[in-house]
Design a protein around this motif. Structure first.
Motif, PDB file in Angstrom:
ATOM      1  N   ALA A  15      99.820   4.489 -12.874  1.00 27.30           N
ATOM      2  CA  ALA A  15     100.045   5.775 -12.248  1.00 27.30           C
ATOM      3  C   ALA A  15     100.375   6.788 -13.492  1.00 27.30           C
ATOM      4  O   ALA A  15      99.892   8.000 -13.265  1.00 27.30           O
ATOM      5  CB  ALA A  15     101.587   5.455 -11.522  1.00 27.30           C
ATOM      6  N   LEU A  16     100.878   6.276 -14.574  1.00 34.70           N
ATOM      7  CA  LEU A  16     101.178   7.312 -15.763  1.00 34.70           C
ATOM      8  C   LEU A  16      99.883   7.394 -16.196  1.00 34.70           C
ATOM      9  O   LEU A  16      99.413   8.800 -16.654  1.00 34.70           O
ATOM     10  CB  LEU A  16     101.993   6.685 -16.594  1.00 34.70           C
ATOM     11  CG  LEU A  16     103.347   6.493 -16.214  1.00 34.70           C
ATOM     12  CD1 LEU A  16     104.008   5.498 -17.159  1.00 34.70           C
ATOM     13  CD2 LEU A  16     104.145   7.894 -16.431  1.00 34.70           C
ATOM     14  N   THR A  17      98.900   6.378 -16.296  1.00 31.36           N
ATOM     15  CA  THR A  17      97.614   6.973 -16.946  1.00 31.36           C
ATOM     16  C   THR A  17      96.755   8.019 -15.956  1.00 31.36           C
ATOM     17  O   THR A  17      96.061   8.822 -16.323  1.00 31.36           O
ATOM     18  CB  THR A  17      96.723   5.519 -16.921  1.00 31.36           C
ATOM     19  OG1 THR A  17      97.343   4.778 -17.877  1.00 31.36           O
ATOM     20  CG2 THR A  17      95.283   5.936 -17.572  1.00 31.36           C
ATOM     21  N   ALA A  18      96.989   7.514 -14.613  1.00 29.18           N
ATOM     22  CA  ALA A  18      96.245   8.551 -13.683  1.00 29.18           C
ATOM     23  C   ALA A  18      96.595   9.923 -13.930  1.00 29.18           C
ATOM     24  O   ALA A  18      95.950  11.049 -13.439  1.00 29.18           O
ATOM     25  CB  ALA A  18      96.548   8.225 -12.217  1.00 29.18           C
ATOM     26  N   GLN A  19      98.078   9.967 -14.255  1.00 20.03           N
ATOM     27  CA  GLN A  19      98.502  11.445 -14.457  1.00 20.03           C
ATOM     28  C   GLN A  19      98.204  12.051 -15.806  1.00 20.03           C
ATOM     29  O   GLN A  19      98.634  13.154 -15.957  1.00 20.03           O
ATOM     30  CB  GLN A  19      99.972  11.348 -14.414  1.00 20.03           C
ATOM     31  CG  GLN A  19     100.740  10.810 -12.937  1.00 20.03           C
ATOM     32  CD  GLN A  19     102.210  10.657 -13.180  1.00 20.03           C
ATOM     33  OE1 GLN A  19     102.777  11.563 -13.405  1.00 20.03           O
ATOM     34  NE2 GLN A  19     102.473   9.454 -12.880  1.00 20.03           N
ATOM     35  N   GLY A  20      97.382  11.284 -16.723  1.00 18.81           N
ATOM     36  CA  GLY A  20      96.994  11.955 -17.765  1.00 18.81           C
ATOM     37  C   GLY A  20      97.498  11.451 -19.202  1.00 18.81           C
ATOM     38  O   GLY A  20      97.175  12.166 -20.152  1.00 18.81           O
ATOM     39  N   PHE A  21      98.397  10.762 -18.903  1.00 20.43           N
ATOM     40  CA  PHE A  21      99.257   9.965 -20.232  1.00 20.43           C
ATOM     41  C   PHE A  21      98.276   9.113 -21.088  1.00 20.43           C
ATOM     42  O   PHE A  21      97.283   8.520 -20.413  1.00 20.43           O
ATOM     43  CB  PHE A  21     100.561   9.391 -19.915  1.00 20.43           C
ATOM     44  CG  PHE A  21     101.548  10.306 -19.327  1.00 20.43           C
ATOM     45  CD1 PHE A  21     102.355  10.933 -20.252  1.00 20.43           C
ATOM     46  CD2 PHE A  21     101.784  10.446 -17.963  1.00 20.43           C
ATOM     47  CE1 PHE A  21     103.217  11.756 -19.869  1.00 20.43           C
ATOM     48  CE2 PHE A  21     102.793  11.176 -17.679  1.00 20.43           C
ATOM     49  CZ  PHE A  21     103.638  11.869 -18.360  1.00 20.43           C
TER      50      PHE A  21
END
Length: 211
Positions: A94-100
């Motif tokens: 989820a965090l990677t999908a948000q651009g982190f």
């Protein structure tokens, strides 16, 4: 004076910077810790902002305090499994999908895993989680991770008597929850917490809008 210290702890009064400095001196606090705490003491007016993200010590301290003193916790999220109920792989996806970045996503996922202790064990805080239907029908993680995440939720509900999970269906018209996710801590002064892209905001629910 114990009553004065109690007022500070309850947020009913704010200590003067000189009082904080005196306490730090008596406790032998020096260096970066002293500078950080004194800076907090200078910025305790309404609307206080602390620079940094969810992994900073000050942000985590406030979050853990809310968790520790809450009588109940209510979580609402229309799109994602709430932080407190995520497995680390789901958090990372989820965090990677948000651009982190991968590194930051891993770090924040580890922090989120710790918050699961809030609802597990004999002293767990009663929690009700309201999840939008999209949290299940529009997965943000690969199928294998989503399957493990949903099995994890199923096991939690079966083994954690103080946890309730409710699914809010789509296509029921507008309701206030669609304005965004939040967590409500029922404390002596109820607090609504908002998490957004690595930042966080704490707002006293004095007028009961979020209740």
């Amino acid at each position: 004076n114990p009553a004065l210290i109690s007022n500070w702890e309850l947020g009913q009064r704010t200590p003067y910077v000189v009082d904080v400095a005196g306490i730090l001196g008596a406790l032998g606090v020096t260096g970066d810790d002293k500078r950080r705490i004194l800076q907090l003491a200078r910025t305790t007016d309404a609307g206080m902002t602390i620079a940094g993200d969810q992994s900073t010590p000050d942000h985590l301290a406030i979050l853990r305090d809310c968790e520790a003193v809450a009588d109940t916790v209510h979580v609402w999220h229309p799109l994602l499994i709430p932080d407190q109920l995520q497995i680390p792989d789901y958090s990372h996806a989820a965090l990677t999908a948000q651009g982190f970045s991968t590194h930051t996503a891993h770090h924040l996922a580890t922090i989120r895993a710790d918050s699961g202790n809030l609802i597990i064990g004999p002293d767990a805080t009663p929690m009700t989680a309201f999840l939008g239907e999209a949290t299940i029908t529009d997965p943000v993680a690969p199928t294998s991770i989503m399957a493990r995440q949903l099995r994890f939720l199923d096991n939690l509900v079966a083994t954690t008597p103080r946890l309730t999970i409710r699914i809010v269906p789509e296509r029921i018209g507008w309701h206030p929850g669609l304005s965004g996710p939040f967590t409500l801590y029922t404390t002596p002064r109820p607090v609504a917490y908002f998490s957004h892209h690595g930042a966080g905001c704490f707002i006293p629910d004095d007028n009961g809008e979020y209740r």
